[in-house]
Scaffold this motif. Sequence first.
Motif, PDB file in Angstrom:
ATOM      1  N   THR A  86       0.833  -1.202   0.000  1.00 19.66           N
ATOM      2  CA  THR A  86       0.000   0.000   0.000  1.00 19.66           C
ATOM      3  C   THR A  86       0.870   1.255   0.000  1.00 19.66           C
ATOM      4  OG1 THR A  86      -1.670  -1.183   1.268  1.00 19.66           O
ATOM      5  CG2 THR A  86      -1.873   1.201   1.182  1.00 19.66           C
ATOM      6  N   ARG A  87       1.948   1.224   0.807  1.00 20.37           N
ATOM      7  CA  ARG A  87       2.847   2.377   0.837  1.00 20.37           C
ATOM      8  C   ARG A  87       3.449   2.620  -0.541  1.00 20.37           C
ATOM      9  NH1 ARG A  87       7.037   2.575   5.579  1.00 20.37           N
ATOM     10  NH2 ARG A  87       7.351   4.566   4.553  1.00 20.37           N
ATOM     11  N   GLU A  88       3.852   1.523  -1.194  1.00 18.00           N
ATOM     12  CA  GLU A  88       4.436   1.680  -2.532  1.00 18.00           C
ATOM     13  C   GLU A  88       3.432   2.329  -3.473  1.00 18.00           C
ATOM     14  OE1 GLU A  88       7.529   1.230  -3.378  1.00 18.00           O
ATOM     15  OE2 GLU A  88       7.934   0.647  -1.297  1.00 18.00           O
ATOM     16  N   ALA A  89       2.174   1.878  -3.365  1.00 17.14           N
ATOM     17  CA  ALA A  89       1.140   2.390  -4.265  1.00 17.14           C
ATOM     18  C   ALA A  89       0.898   3.869  -4.007  1.00 17.14           C
ATOM     19  CB  ALA A  89      -0.153   1.601  -4.087  1.00 17.14           C
ATOM     20  N   ILE A  90       0.867   4.263  -2.720  1.00 15.64           N
ATOM     21  CA  ILE A  90       0.632   5.671  -2.393  1.00 15.64           C
ATOM     22  C   ILE A  90       1.813   6.523  -2.840  1.00 15.64           C
ATOM     23  CG2 ILE A  90       0.305   7.316  -0.507  1.00 15.64           C
ATOM     24  CD1 ILE A  90      -1.191   5.170   1.000  1.00 15.64           C
ATOM     25  N   LYS A  91       3.008   5.952  -2.635  1.00 15.70           N
ATOM     26  CA  LYS A  91       4.225   6.663  -3.020  1.00 15.70           C
ATOM     27  C   LYS A  91       4.235   6.950  -4.529  1.00 15.70           C
ATOM     28  CE  LYS A  91       7.790   5.190  -0.294  1.00 15.70           C
ATOM     29  NZ  LYS A  91       8.891   4.263  -0.023  1.00 15.70           N
ATOM     30  N   ALA A  92       3.634   6.045  -5.296  1.00 13.00           N
ATOM     31  CA  ALA A  92       3.686   6.158  -6.757  1.00 13.00           C
ATOM     32  C   ALA A  92       2.788   7.272  -7.284  1.00 13.00           C
ATOM     33  CB  ALA A  92       3.309   4.825  -7.391  1.00 13.00           C
ATOM     34  N   ARG A 128      -0.808  15.763  -5.084  1.00  9.55           N
ATOM     35  CA  ARG A 128      -0.807  16.175  -3.688  1.00  9.55           C
ATOM     36  C   ARG A 128      -0.764  17.713  -3.589  1.00  9.55           C
ATOM     37  NH1 ARG A 128       2.277  11.409  -0.962  1.00  9.55           N
ATOM     38  NH2 ARG A 128       2.256  10.914  -3.158  1.00  9.55           N
ATOM     39  N   ASP A 129       0.219  18.268  -4.310  1.00 11.96           N
ATOM     40  CA  ASP A 129       0.408  19.716  -4.254  1.00 11.96           C
ATOM     41  C   ASP A 129      -0.847  20.447  -4.707  1.00 11.96           C
ATOM     42  OD1 ASP A 129       2.910  19.300  -3.343  1.00 11.96           O
ATOM     43  OD2 ASP A 129       3.911  19.594  -5.293  1.00 11.96           O
ATOM     44  N   ALA A 130      -1.457  19.983  -5.767  1.00 12.52           N
ATOM     45  CA  ALA A 130      -2.662  20.621  -6.302  1.00 12.52           C
ATOM     46  C   ALA A 130      -3.762  20.596  -5.253  1.00 12.52           C
ATOM     47  CB  ALA A 130      -3.116  19.901  -7.565  1.00 12.52           C
ATOM     48  N   THR A 147      -7.090  15.234   1.258  1.00 16.37           N
ATOM     49  CA  THR A 147      -6.178  14.866   0.180  1.00 16.37           C
ATOM     50  C   THR A 147      -6.049  13.353   0.076  1.00 16.37           C
ATOM     51  OG1 THR A 147      -4.953  16.863   0.642  1.00 16.37           O
ATOM     52  CG2 THR A 147      -3.865  15.214  -0.727  1.00 16.37           C
ATOM     53  N   VAL A 148      -5.867  12.704   1.261  1.00 13.07           N
ATOM     54  CA  VAL A 148      -5.718  11.255   1.265  1.00 13.07           C
ATOM     55  C   VAL A 148      -6.979  10.610   0.726  1.00 13.07           C
ATOM     56  CG1 VAL A 148      -5.597   9.255   2.783  1.00 13.07           C
ATOM     57  CG2 VAL A 148      -4.032  11.168   3.126  1.00 13.07           C
ATOM     58  N   TYR A 149      -8.117  11.052   1.257  1.00 16.75           N
ATOM     59  CA  TYR A 149      -9.367  10.359   0.960  1.00 16.75           C
ATOM     60  C   TYR A 149      -9.835  10.595  -0.470  1.00 16.75           C
ATOM     61  CZ  TYR A 149     -14.012   8.476   1.714  1.00 16.75           C
ATOM     62  OH  TYR A 149     -15.139   7.715   1.626  1.00 16.75           O
ATOM     63  N   HIS A 150      -9.714  11.862  -0.939  1.00 14.14           N
ATOM     64  CA  HIS A 150     -10.280  12.162  -2.250  1.00 14.14           C
ATOM     65  C   HIS A 150      -9.288  12.016  -3.392  1.00 14.14           C
ATOM     66  CE1 HIS A 150     -14.143  13.432  -0.715  1.00 14.14           C
ATOM     67  NE2 HIS A 150     -13.514  14.136   0.230  1.00 14.14           N
ATOM     68  N   GLN A 151      -7.985  12.113  -3.085  1.00 18.28           N
ATOM     69  CA  GLN A 151      -7.004  12.061  -4.170  1.00 18.28           C
ATOM     70  C   GLN A 151      -6.125  10.807  -4.123  1.00 18.28           C
ATOM     71  OE1 GLN A 151      -7.491  14.185  -6.425  1.00 18.28           O
ATOM     72  NE2 GLN A 151      -8.860  15.482  -5.234  1.00 18.28           N
ATOM     73  N   LEU A 152      -5.429  10.642  -2.990  1.00 14.70           N
ATOM     74  CA  LEU A 152      -4.405   9.591  -2.955  1.00 14.70           C
ATOM     75  C   LEU A 152      -5.018   8.191  -3.021  1.00 14.70           C
ATOM     76  CD1 LEU A 152      -1.855  11.006  -0.381  1.00 14.70           C
ATOM     77  CD2 LEU A 152      -1.914  11.205  -2.857  1.00 14.70           C
ATOM     78  N   TRP A 211      -7.900   0.728 -13.047  1.00 12.93           N
ATOM     79  CA  TRP A 211      -7.664   1.949 -12.283  1.00 12.93           C
ATOM     80  C   TRP A 211      -6.554   2.789 -12.883  1.00 12.93           C
ATOM     81  CZ3 TRP A 211     -11.074  -0.709  -9.255  1.00 12.93           C
ATOM     82  CH2 TRP A 211     -11.950   0.104  -8.515  1.00 12.93           C
ATOM     83  N   GLN A 212      -5.556   2.105 -13.419  1.00 10.57           N
ATOM     84  CA  GLN A 212      -4.461   2.852 -14.015  1.00 10.57           C
ATOM     85  C   GLN A 212      -4.954   3.688 -15.194  1.00 10.57           C
ATOM     86  OE1 GLN A 212      -1.430  -0.003 -14.671  1.00 10.57           O
ATOM     87  NE2 GLN A 212      -0.362   0.507 -12.783  1.00 10.57           N
ATOM     88  N   LYS A 213      -5.810   3.079 -16.016  1.00 11.35           N
ATOM     89  CA  LYS A 213      -6.331   3.793 -17.178  1.00 11.35           C
ATOM     90  C   LYS A 213      -7.140   4.998 -16.742  1.00 11.35           C
ATOM     91  CE  LYS A 213      -6.639   0.030 -20.364  1.00 11.35           C
ATOM     92  NZ  LYS A 213      -7.537  -1.111 -20.465  1.00 11.35           N
ATOM     93  N   LYS A 214      -8.000   4.771 -15.731  1.00 14.02           N
ATOM     94  CA  LYS A 214      -8.876   5.812 -15.247  1.00 14.02           C
ATOM     95  C   LYS A 214      -8.060   7.015 -14.763  1.00 14.02           C
ATOM     96  CE  LYS A 214     -12.612   6.129 -11.903  1.00 14.02           C
ATOM     97  NZ  LYS A 214     -13.156   5.424 -10.756  1.00 14.02           N
ATOM     98  N   PHE A 215      -6.974   6.673 -14.084  1.00 17.57           N
ATOM     99  CA  PHE A 215      -6.171   7.721 -13.488  1.00 17.57           C
ATOM    100  C   PHE A 215      -5.492   8.567 -14.553  1.00 17.57           C
ATOM    101  CE2 PHE A 215      -2.147   9.060 -11.458  1.00 17.57           C
ATOM    102  CZ  PHE A 215      -2.716   9.968 -10.596  1.00 17.57           C
ATOM    103  N   LYS A 216      -5.055   7.900 -15.626  1.00 18.58           N
ATOM    104  CA  LYS A 216      -4.386   8.630 -16.688  1.00 18.58           C
ATOM    105  C   LYS A 216      -5.383   9.519 -17.417  1.00 18.58           C
ATOM    106  CE  LYS A 216      -0.571   5.527 -17.410  1.00 18.58           C
ATOM    107  NZ  LYS A 216      -0.273   4.202 -17.935  1.00 18.58           N
TER     108      LYS A 216
END
Lengths: 284, 314
Positions: free
Chosen positions: A156-162, A168-170, A181-186, A279-284
């Motif tokens: 999970t840490r690796e995934a969040i780190k990625a 985050r900044d936005a 930020t954690v709940y809605h973005q990360l 999920w990867q596609k969605k994120f891109k």
Amino acid sequence: MNNIKKNRLKDQAFKIWGIACTLLGLVLLAIFIGNILIDGILRIDWEFVMNLPSRHAEESGIYTALMGSIWVLLLTTLIALPIGIAAAIYLEEYSKKNKLSTILEVNISNLAGVPSIIYGLLGLEVFVRIMEMGASVLAGSCTLALLILPIVIVSTREAIKAVPKSIRDASFAMGASKWQTVYHQLLPASFGGILTGIILALSRAVGETAPLIVIGALAYVPFAPSSPMDEFSVLPIQIFNWITRPQHGFVENAAAAIIILLLITFVMNGIAVYFRNKWQKKFK
Amino acid sequence: MKKLLFTFLSLAVISCGNNKGQDSENGGEGSGTIAIDGSSTVYPITEAVAEEFRAVQPKVDVTIGVSGTGGGFQKFGRGEINIADASRPIKAEEAAVAKENNISYVELEVAYDGLAVVINPENDWATSFTVEELKKIWEPAAQGTIKKWNQINPAWPNEEIHLFGPGVASGTFDYFTEAIVGKSGSSRGDFTASEDDNVLVQGVAGDKYGLGFFGLAYYEANADKLALAAVDGGNGGVKPSTETVKNGTYTPLSRPLYIYVNSSSMKNPEVIDFVNFYLDEAGALAKDVGYIALTKEEYAAQKEKFNKFVAENK
């Protein structure tokens, strides 16, 4: 010139060696699966899935063990998922870099290397005896949840780190709090990765025998669990039990049960891959 | 999240308490659970009995674990199970724990486990082995070095020895290696291993220089194709037979198998029914799963012993 030739040769040699190493794993897996399929595929039918264990190999089935495995999987997920994700978020987003967090991180990595039977002993003492859960599905699931927690936390840490820093900044720039930020973005952005980690960890849990035998999971149970407090058996214990029997019929049974266990893991891995891609596609 | 988990766990503990209460209530109606754990060697017999018992009292749930004889006795001594399966008698330390927890018990013999060392009927030289000779053949150090009969005994032929044995995962293999080599599971690896006893039977039956071992019950089914070798455990060579296994002279490859029943279970009528049923049926069922049954008189004696125990603890 001579030197270059030598280096090229070395490069080629390593490439061939690499291919051989890669193929070794594949070939072994193919031989293993082929062997199991030959032994067990004909044994699988509806009766085999629905029957209780029996001393007659042909009448024996995996119903109670399969149900036990499914219960254990579901409960382990319920327990390990929230704890693992919460711990990972804390370590990755909230904790400050100090001695305590370093100790925590080192220990979590160490825990991932502890032999599973040790978790069984811990589970026996803490869950079965002190918390008086008995040799129940819940005790087994808690034990397995502990076993896979380090894997869940690390992945999970690796995934969040990625998740790119820009997201985050936005979020912070828009005035969002850390939790927002954690709940809605990360979390949504890393969900595919988190899920992959969890499902791979569960695939390991579903194949565990030693810790469950220690906490008292049974070899013969004539009923499927109907609550988390019921006694249970799981597929790996049934398989272990069958291969120690001298009669040939039980070996076929074991092979058939292994095929079903493999199917469960393959399906779970398939789901993991599917979600990751989606999920990867969605994120891109 | 943590709060939620806490509630979940405490709920679990509470519901656990409730469950136990229900169990003892149900016990009076002949529909409780009987918890058994212990030796994986005894397991096949107990499983067979539990399977048959289900036909008689379908509402009683019998559960059987395979934590091993030691693991079973540990739970037995804490009063966590009703019956312990055991492939050896209880040890003094284990008995002491039970006593500390006010648990008295009765030991009942249910069957015998015997291993046969088999040779080809044409083999007229090695009709008897000492334990040392068997160890020399099977120990891990023999791998790749002990290849001919005359390496074990100079009087035996200068011919290759062909070894057959059960698969390394079987209880039979564990028992043989423990009794002969001294450590469970410790053996050479270069022998023909098969979980299918018929493969072993055919291997030795078709090879004058073959040698193998498996459960005595399987030998009996193939007595026409094979010959038994005597084993000398220190008091001269003894051939395995129902007789020598039972009277304990065929050592070290035979042992009695036990179940232990605790006194507090005597308040549950279904446990008493189950044990009586066990002793009634164990003879036939033990043979079914590959063990040697006691005689009728011996089962009667075990039953008497048990009934006395029941009367004392009612």
